[in-house]
Write an enzyme that holds these catalytic residues in place. Structure first.
Site, PDB file in Angstrom:
ATOM      1  N   LYS A 113      22.041 -21.638  23.490  1.00  0.00           N
ATOM      2  CA  LYS A 113      22.652 -20.337  23.233  1.00  0.00           C
ATOM      3  C   LYS A 113      21.900 -19.610  22.128  1.00  0.00           C
ATOM      4  O   LYS A 113      21.685 -20.146  21.039  1.00  0.00           O
ATOM      5  CB  LYS A 113      24.120 -20.534  22.851  1.00  0.00           C
ATOM      6  CG  LYS A 113      24.911 -19.250  22.690  1.00  0.00           C
ATOM      7  CD  LYS A 113      26.382 -19.585  22.402  1.00  0.00           C
ATOM      8  CE  LYS A 113      27.230 -18.338  22.273  1.00  0.00           C
ATOM      9  NZ  LYS A 113      28.650 -18.664  21.991  1.00  0.00           N
ATOM     10  N   GLU A 170      31.186 -23.957  29.062  1.00  0.00           N
ATOM     11  CA  GLU A 170      30.628 -24.148  27.723  1.00  0.00           C
ATOM     12  C   GLU A 170      31.361 -25.291  27.020  1.00  0.00           C
ATOM     13  O   GLU A 170      32.588 -25.328  26.985  1.00  0.00           O
ATOM     14  CB  GLU A 170      30.785 -22.864  26.928  1.00  0.00           C
ATOM     15  CG  GLU A 170      30.432 -22.972  25.453  1.00  0.00           C
ATOM     16  CD  GLU A 170      30.882 -21.756  24.664  1.00  0.00           C
ATOM     17  OE1 GLU A 170      30.301 -21.514  23.591  1.00  0.00           O
ATOM     18  OE2 GLU A 170      31.824 -21.050  25.118  1.00  0.00           O
ATOM     19  N   CYS A 220      29.073 -17.727  26.998  1.00  0.00           N
ATOM     20  CA  CYS A 220      30.200 -17.058  26.349  1.00  0.00           C
ATOM     21  C   CYS A 220      29.831 -15.667  25.834  1.00  0.00           C
ATOM     22  O   CYS A 220      29.608 -14.746  26.602  1.00  0.00           O
ATOM     23  CB  CYS A 220      30.757 -17.945  25.240  1.00  0.00           C
ATOM     24  SG  CYS A 220      32.390 -17.401  24.660  1.00  0.00           S
TER      25      CYS A 220
END
Length: 519
Positions: free
Chosen positions: A343, A285, A394
């Site tokens: 995301k 990320e 994440c």
């Protein structure tokens, strides 16, 4: 209960860590509750929720304080400490609320079923059924909120692989159901043993314990059988994936030193992995924490892609309207963008501010961007040269339904991309534990690249075939395999929660229909 979570991993604690909570419920007499006792009732439940919830969520999530100090973002030391403390208290409080609501649900059951002629032992069975159903229902509800990380089930990951196989059947809810039910029956057995009220003492004392042991043996033995199922992957479905763990500290990540170090490290690692036969390379990320256009214009990494012509999954930022997204990009061997995953589950306070109109001026953001990040659309899958991929970036690893929605859209393998440099090693271990659960639930191979650790290759049975060290630069190449079938949890989701709640509702109605009119 918090001691059961990774990295300490005292998983056995979870099988009796809820006993004090169950005993308190059985000892608290709410069958004759009236409005004059309401204040005391709420206070006692609140204190109990704080005690148990703090011991589980507060201990398990203490790693959040690792964001301190934030002086590298220009935040004063004391203000940084206040932010870290607030984050820890907020996520702990959200867990405490779950426990409090569960205690209320248990009290409602007791009050509404107090006048019944149902056999008292059978009534206790139904009470444990309701406790299990309501706990799993609340965890499922919480997992759809903006703030979630810690189901009871994750206390068993990553080490208890046999037990975790039940996640492929019913997801984390089924795992939690086993643990909660075992705790409930152990609590009943302990109460009965200590009270010694029955005539046939030995028989009565041990049958609750026996039920708990049988449930435990069933879930362990059944999990072992599920684990034995062969993967049956074929060579035609193999993808040789390279992983780069860049190890760029947050303190320098967004300045010129960090940029130069990132370009050098990722370019060198990319070239070495292509020489080792990697067909595509996965980066963490925000590996290059800038817009794709900046990467193209100003980085040697892009030139390396053009030279080697090996595609890459690159962690970078994207644009969406007037804002930015935290994205994983598929870049093909010609340097063209083939796909992008944005995301969806952003970190509250870290990537955006909930109710920003109210709190925007009160809380410093932890994001380096000048604007808040925007969430991606749902559902998404990431187009790749090897077929569609399901992606978690994440924090998204904590949300099983998010990944399941991508598998329903055709995701054939899972990519997990994370930074993790914000927090302590404890967070990295728990993050890996969550990804182990996601691989099992999805019946997919999972490749995991993080900035500072733990990067990994995980097979569909949850076995970690490779695990990086913490806070070291590492590269690794390994095969993963495409898989297309949908197993029970992937197809039907939280059917276990629905079933438990329906059966509990039937049991509740049964007791209401048969009031205590003769005894």
């Amino acid at each position: 209960m918090g001691l059961a979570t990774a990295p300490l991993g005292w998983t056995y604690v979870a099988w009796f860590g809820q006993i004090p909570l169950w005993i308190w419920i059985f000892r608290a007499n709410t069958t004759r509750l009236n409005f004059t006792q309401l204040k005391q009732f709420l206070i006692s439940r609140s204190l109990t929720a704080i005690a148990w919830g703090g011991g589980f969520y507060g201990v398990a999530l203490f790693w959040i304080t690792g964001v301190h100090p934030l002086t590298w973002l220009g935040v004063p030391w004391l203000a940084s400490l206040a932010i870290a403390a607030f984050c820890w208290l907020a996520i702990t409080a959200w867990g405490v609320v779950l426990v409090f609501v569960w205690l209320l649900a248990m009290a409602v059951w007791e009050v509404t079923t107090a006048r019944t002629k149902v056999n008292s032992t059978f009534k206790k069975y139904l009470f444990i059924l309701w406790g299990t159903a309501s706990w799993c229902g609340l965890e499922t509800l919480w997992s759809h909120s903006i703030l979630w990380w810690s189901p009871v089930a994750y206390t068993q990951s990553p080490s208890q692989l046999h037990f975790l196989q039940w996640g492929a059947i019913g997801g984390p809810a089924l795992l939690s159901a086993f643990i909660v039910a075992v705790n409930g029956f152990l609590a009943l057995g302990l109460i009965d043993f200590l009270d010694g009220k029955t005539v046939n003492k030995n028989k009565q004392n041990w049958h609750y314990f026996l039920i708990a042991i049988l449930i435990w043996l069933f879930c362990q033995g059944g999990g072992w059988l599920l684990y034995q199922k062969p993967l049956a992957d074929t060579p035609e479905e193999k993808i040789n994936v390279g992983i780069i763990q860049g190890n760029i500290p947050n303190q320098i990540k967004f300045n010129s030193e960090g940029w130069q170090r990132a370009i050098a490290g990722y370019t060198e690692g990319y070239k070495k992995l292509t020489e080792q036969g990697a067909e595509i390379v996965l980066t963490p990320e925000g590996a290059l924490p800038y817009l794709w256009e900046t990467v193209v214009a100003k980085s040697g990494f892009y030139q390396a892609i053009l030279q080697t012509q090996v595609p890459v999954w690159l962690g970078a930022y994207g644009t969406k309207g007037d804002g930015y997204t935290n994205s994983l990009l598929t870049v093909d061997g010609q340097g063209k963008l083939l796909g992008r995953y944005d995301k969806f589950k952003l970190v509250p306070l870290g990537e955006y501010i909930p109710l920003s109109n109210v709190f925007g001026q009160l809380i410093q953001r932890l994001s380096p961007l000048k604007e808040q990040l925007l969430p991606g659309d749902r559902p998404q899958v990431l187009p790749t040269p090897f077929g569609p991929a399901a992606v978690v970036i994440c924090y998204e690893s904590a949300f099983p339904d998010l990944l399941r929605s991508q598998l329903l859209q055709g995701g054939e393998f899972i990519l997990s991309s994370a930074n993790n440099a914000h927090y302590s090693d404890t967070m990295a271990a728990q993050h890996h534990a969550l990804d182990v659960m996601r691989a099992i639930e999805g019946d997919r191979w999972l490749a995991r690249a993080t900035n500072t650790g733990l990067s990994a290759i995980i097979n569909p049975r949850g076995k970690t075939l490779w695990l990086s060290a913490m806070n070291q630069y590492e590269i690794h190449a390994a095969p993963i395999y495409r898989r297309r079938g949908l197993i029970l949890y992937s197809r039907w989701g939280d059917w276990v929660v629905f079933l438990l709640l329906v059966v509990s509702a039937i049991a509740w109605l049964y007791q209401i229909v048969f009031p205590l009119n003769q005894r």
